[in-house]
Design a protein around this motif. Structure first.
Motif, PDB file in Angstrom:
ATOM      1  N   PRO A  88      -0.964 -11.673   7.000  1.00 42.45           N
ATOM      2  CA  PRO A  88      -2.333 -11.607   6.746  1.00 42.45           C
ATOM      3  C   PRO A  88      -2.821 -10.954   5.493  1.00 42.45           C
ATOM      4  O   PRO A  88      -2.471  -9.752   5.437  1.00 42.45           O
ATOM      5  CB  PRO A  88      -3.173 -11.122   7.912  1.00 42.45           C
ATOM      6  N   GLU A  89      -3.244 -11.533   4.654  1.00 41.14           N
ATOM      7  CA  GLU A  89      -3.783 -10.819   3.330  1.00 41.14           C
ATOM      8  C   GLU A  89      -4.805  -9.599   3.634  1.00 41.14           C
ATOM      9  O   GLU A  89      -4.700  -8.810   2.970  1.00 41.14           O
ATOM     10  CB  GLU A  89      -4.339 -11.748   2.307  1.00 41.14           C
ATOM     11  N   LEU A  90      -5.923  -9.979   4.629  1.00 40.36           N
ATOM     12  CA  LEU A  90      -6.521  -8.865   4.725  1.00 40.36           C
ATOM     13  C   LEU A  90      -5.792  -7.593   5.271  1.00 40.36           C
ATOM     14  O   LEU A  90      -6.173  -6.316   5.025  1.00 40.36           O
ATOM     15  CB  LEU A  90      -7.584  -9.203   5.697  1.00 40.36           C
ATOM     16  N   LEU A  91      -4.859  -7.886   6.098  1.00 42.53           N
ATOM     17  CA  LEU A  91      -3.874  -6.634   6.514  1.00 42.53           C
ATOM     18  C   LEU A  91      -3.287  -5.868   5.621  1.00 42.53           C
ATOM     19  O   LEU A  91      -2.912  -4.764   5.557  1.00 42.53           O
ATOM     20  CB  LEU A  91      -3.145  -7.286   7.627  1.00 42.53           C
ATOM     21  N   ARG A  92      -2.882  -6.512   4.520  1.00 46.95           N
ATOM     22  CA  ARG A  92      -2.165  -5.810   3.317  1.00 46.95           C
ATOM     23  C   ARG A  92      -3.252  -4.882   2.711  1.00 46.95           C
ATOM     24  O   ARG A  92      -2.624  -4.165   2.161  1.00 46.95           O
ATOM     25  CB  ARG A  92      -1.848  -6.855   2.373  1.00 46.95           C
ATOM     26  N   GLN A  93      -4.437  -5.001   2.764  1.00 51.73           N
ATOM     27  CA  GLN A  93      -5.432  -4.172   2.301  1.00 51.73           C
ATOM     28  C   GLN A  93      -5.557  -2.721   2.842  1.00 51.73           C
ATOM     29  O   GLN A  93      -6.184  -1.845   2.350  1.00 51.73           O
ATOM     30  CB  GLN A  93      -6.867  -4.831   2.146  1.00 51.73           C
ATOM     31  N   LEU A  94      -4.947  -2.551   3.878  1.00 52.55           N
ATOM     32  CA  LEU A  94      -5.207  -1.322   4.663  1.00 52.55           C
ATOM     33  C   LEU A  94      -4.288  -0.414   3.984  1.00 52.55           C
ATOM     34  O   LEU A  94      -3.389  -0.539   3.091  1.00 52.55           O
ATOM     35  CB  LEU A  94      -4.247  -1.313   6.336  1.00 52.55           C
ATOM     36  N   SER A  95      -4.796   1.004   4.090  1.00 54.19           N
ATOM     37  CA  SER A  95      -4.120   2.050   3.524  1.00 54.19           C
ATOM     38  C   SER A  95      -2.744   2.131   4.024  1.00 54.19           C
ATOM     39  O   SER A  95      -1.802   2.650   3.382  1.00 54.19           O
ATOM     40  CB  SER A  95      -4.766   3.194   3.616  1.00 54.19           C
ATOM     41  N   LEU A  96      -2.466   1.987   5.208  1.00 53.48           N
ATOM     42  CA  LEU A  96      -1.114   1.891   5.986  1.00 53.48           C
ATOM     43  C   LEU A  96      -0.995   0.589   6.813  1.00 53.48           C
ATOM     44  O   LEU A  96      -1.072   0.639   8.093  1.00 53.48           O
ATOM     45  CB  LEU A  96      -1.019   3.181   6.808  1.00 53.48           C
ATOM     46  N   PRO A  97      -0.777  -0.300   6.267  1.00 56.46           N
ATOM     47  CA  PRO A  97      -0.568  -1.497   6.875  1.00 56.46           C
ATOM     48  C   PRO A  97       0.613  -1.731   7.737  1.00 56.46           C
ATOM     49  O   PRO A  97       1.794  -1.093   7.163  1.00 56.46           O
ATOM     50  CB  PRO A  97      -0.158  -2.644   5.582  1.00 56.46           C
ATOM     51  N   PRO A  98       0.788  -2.254   8.942  1.00 59.52           N
ATOM     52  CA  PRO A  98       2.002  -2.377   9.760  1.00 59.52           C
ATOM     53  C   PRO A  98       3.301  -2.767   9.060  1.00 59.52           C
ATOM     54  O   PRO A  98       3.212  -3.808   8.475  1.00 59.52           O
ATOM     55  CB  PRO A  98       1.740  -3.172  10.945  1.00 59.52           C
ATOM     56  N   ALA A  99       4.551  -2.116   9.240  1.00 61.86           N
ATOM     57  CA  ALA A  99       5.691  -2.803   8.563  1.00 61.86           C
ATOM     58  C   ALA A  99       6.136  -3.959   9.204  1.00 61.86           C
ATOM     59  O   ALA A  99       6.622  -4.773   8.207  1.00 61.86           O
ATOM     60  CB  ALA A  99       6.330  -1.510   8.643  1.00 61.86           C
ATOM     61  N   ILE A 100       5.810  -4.077  10.389  1.00 65.77           N
ATOM     62  CA  ILE A 100       6.390  -5.219  11.317  1.00 65.77           C
ATOM     63  C   ILE A 100       5.341  -5.822  12.068  1.00 65.77           C
ATOM     64  O   ILE A 100       4.451  -5.019  12.508  1.00 65.77           O
ATOM     65  CB  ILE A 100       7.780  -5.116  11.744  1.00 65.77           C
ATOM     66  N   LYS A 317     -11.437  16.190   6.898  1.00 65.89           N
ATOM     67  CA  LYS A 317     -10.826  14.995   6.145  1.00 65.89           C
ATOM     68  C   LYS A 317      -9.702  15.366   5.592  1.00 65.89           C
ATOM     69  O   LYS A 317      -8.739  14.405   5.401  1.00 65.89           O
ATOM     70  CB  LYS A 317     -11.915  14.559   5.110  1.00 65.89           C
ATOM     71  N   GLU A 318      -9.094  16.454   4.953  1.00 70.60           N
ATOM     72  CA  GLU A 318      -8.044  17.000   4.373  1.00 70.60           C
ATOM     73  C   GLU A 318      -6.867  16.825   5.436  1.00 70.60           C
ATOM     74  O   GLU A 318      -5.865  16.399   4.967  1.00 70.60           O
ATOM     75  CB  GLU A 318      -8.369  18.360   3.719  1.00 70.60           C
ATOM     76  N   LEU A 319      -7.140  17.359   6.489  1.00 74.55           N
ATOM     77  CA  LEU A 319      -6.314  17.328   7.373  1.00 74.55           C
ATOM     78  C   LEU A 319      -5.627  16.114   7.987  1.00 74.55           C
ATOM     79  O   LEU A 319      -4.492  15.707   8.074  1.00 74.55           O
ATOM     80  CB  LEU A 319      -6.705  18.264   8.487  1.00 74.55           C
ATOM     81  N   ILE A 320      -6.638  15.053   8.218  1.00 72.10           N
ATOM     82  CA  ILE A 320      -6.284  13.892   8.661  1.00 72.10           C
ATOM     83  C   ILE A 320      -5.736  12.979   7.719  1.00 72.10           C
ATOM     84  O   ILE A 320      -4.856  12.350   7.895  1.00 72.10           O
ATOM     85  CB  ILE A 320      -7.671  12.958   9.152  1.00 72.10           C
ATOM     86  N   ASP A 321      -6.084  13.002   6.433  1.00 68.73           N
ATOM     87  CA  ASP A 321      -5.534  12.434   5.051  1.00 68.73           C
ATOM     88  C   ASP A 321      -3.966  12.847   5.190  1.00 68.73           C
ATOM     89  O   ASP A 321      -3.240  12.191   4.893  1.00 68.73           O
ATOM     90  CB  ASP A 321      -6.301  12.708   3.774  1.00 68.73           C
ATOM     91  N   TRP A 322      -3.887  14.102   5.400  1.00 71.91           N
ATOM     92  CA  TRP A 322      -2.440  14.414   5.247  1.00 71.91           C
ATOM     93  C   TRP A 322      -1.490  14.109   6.248  1.00 71.91           C
ATOM     94  O   TRP A 322      -0.367  13.678   6.095  1.00 71.91           O
ATOM     95  CB  TRP A 322      -2.471  16.018   5.568  1.00 71.91           C
ATOM     96  N   LEU A 323      -2.134  14.120   7.702  1.00 75.51           N
ATOM     97  CA  LEU A 323      -1.527  13.541   8.850  1.00 75.51           C
ATOM     98  C   LEU A 323      -1.176  11.827   8.823  1.00 75.51           C
ATOM     99  O   LEU A 323      -0.123  11.510   9.298  1.00 75.51           O
ATOM    100  CB  LEU A 323      -2.077  13.802  10.123  1.00 75.51           C
ATOM    101  N   LYS A 324      -2.070  11.191   7.977  1.00 82.48           N
ATOM    102  CA  LYS A 324      -1.787   9.914   7.833  1.00 82.48           C
ATOM    103  C   LYS A 324      -0.466   9.691   6.931  1.00 82.48           C
ATOM    104  O   LYS A 324       0.166   8.736   6.928  1.00 82.48           O
ATOM    105  CB  LYS A 324      -3.100   9.028   6.987  1.00 82.48           C
ATOM    106  N   LYS A 325      -0.304  10.614   6.057  1.00 83.13           N
ATOM    107  CA  LYS A 325       0.734  10.506   4.737  1.00 83.13           C
ATOM    108  C   LYS A 325       1.964  10.877   5.651  1.00 83.13           C
ATOM    109  O   LYS A 325       3.138  10.686   5.402  1.00 83.13           O
ATOM    110  CB  LYS A 325       0.479  11.154   3.658  1.00 83.13           C
TER     111      LYS A 325
END
Length: 369
Positions: A88-100, A317-325
């Motif tokens: 799905p194209e909308l899903l590609r727009q996520l900052s971390l789209p699911p790999a599978i 925000k800084e902490l959560i952004d880091w944990l996302k990466k």
């Protein structure tokens, strides 16, 4: 076979799959070459994470592709990677789209989807409101997305299916471990026109961190998110925050001020979420028929951390952004990364965990959800 190796790699990487699988693909040019790479090749590209050091080249690593292949050969399931045409194209727009994605059924080809989420312990008022909005969307050809759980989720799926519409359940576990079991008949109905979707391997049980993790997929598949009924600690508020993080429009149904399951939704409206007291409020937005609506206008922004003190919010925000990466960090590694007093870091982690913004795994590692 690319999908098979992508799914195997994602299962091997666990919570870090959305972050690391694309890096493997970029480094090796294909999922199969990435998965078959030697430990030395993986390490030379900076991809041998601590999480993989013990598993890469081991017995589980060796058996996973065959295990995935056997499942998809014996079950009506489609695998989609980010490179698949049906992703799905909308899903590609996520900052971390699911790999599978494991898909049982058929995903709708629509960019107008509506997510309907809320409390598992819903009242009759909430169940009725969820059914009303879901039925109205289905009758106008708008797909309805939710999480397949008890309460608001189930009411939304059922109403859409009964109206002859398309609905999709995004699951917090694998297709071989469907939960809740009382919804097995409902899941069959959903698959008649819609689909069951998950990023988790079929053998993965439905665990609490995974339910929070799947919320971003519900958001990613939808153009608008409607929170029908939610308490102050509801997982639906995690979905609402994800919607804001991903620039999706957020609606909330007001509820009785005396109802505990309406405190969260009423709080969202106080903070600026769009009040939805009739389906037309949401349908006009989805169909681009709002009076005075500006093309390409960005969704309104809410306070993402209302439960924290103002001085704590930038650090949060800084902490959560880091944990996302960098998911799966311990307290020690976070203390090395952030030069804050340890007691303040520990307190912030506890507050964010209680608020449902991060999750601590059984191995005392933190992930953003």
């Amino acid at each position: 076979m690319e999908e098979i190796y992508c799914a195997a790699l994602a299962d091997l990487l666990g919570y870090g799959a959305a972050q690391w699988v694309p890096r493997f693909f970029a480094a090796f040019g294909s999922y199969e070459r990435a998965y078959k790479a030697s430990r030395k090749e993986v390490a030379s590209r900076g991809l041998l994470t601590p999480f993989l050091e013990k598993s890469w080249g081991g017995q589980r690593w060796n058996s996973l592709p065959e295990r995935v292949y056997d499942y998809v050969q014996t079950h009506p399931v489609e695998l989609l990677t980010c490179q698949s045409a049906g992703y799905p194209e909308l899903l590609r727009q996520l900052s971390l789209p699911p790999a599978i994605l494991y898909v049982k059924g058929r995903l709708p080809d629509s960019g107008q989807g509506l997510a309907i989420v809320g409390s598992r312990k819903a009242t009759d008022y909430g169940l009725g409101a969820a059914a009303q909005f879901s039925r109205a969307a289905a009758l106008e050809g708008i797909p309805v997305y939710s999480g397949g759980a008890y309460g608001i989720d189930g009411a939304a799926h059922k109403a859409a299916a009964e109206a002859g519409g398309v609905t999709v359940a995004v699951l917090g576990g694998g297709l071989g471990k469907l939960y809740p079991s009382r919804h097995l008949h409902l899941f069959d109905r959903i698959c008649e026109k819609g689909a069951l979707v998950t990023e988790f391997a079929p053998w993965e049980p439905p665990l609490a961190p995974q339910f929070l993790q799947r919320n971003r997929i519900i958001v990613g598949l939808s153009k608008a998110i409607l929170v029908v009924e939610a308490g102050t600690r509801s997982g639906a508020l995690n979905t609402a925050r994800t919607a804001l993080d991903e620039n999706r429009e957020l609606f909330a149904v007001p509820g009785p001020i005396t109802s505990a399951t309406s405190q969260g939704t009423n709080g969202l409206i106080k903070q600026g979420a769009r009040l939805a007291d009739a389906p037309r409020d949401v349908l006009d937005f989805l169909q681009g028929r709002e009076a005075g609506a500006k093309a390409g206008a960005k969704p309104r922004q809410l306070d993402l951390f209302p439960e924290l003190k103002p001085e704590e919010r930038p650090r949060a925000k800084e902490l959560i952004d880091w944990l996302k990466k960098q998911p799966g960090q311990t307290l020690d590694t976070l203390a090395d990364t952030f030069p804050w007093p340890l007691d303040q870091l520990s307190m912030l982690l506890m507050e964010l965990e209680l608020a449902g913004r991060i999750q601590r795994t059984s191995r005392n590692r933190y992930i953003a959800v």
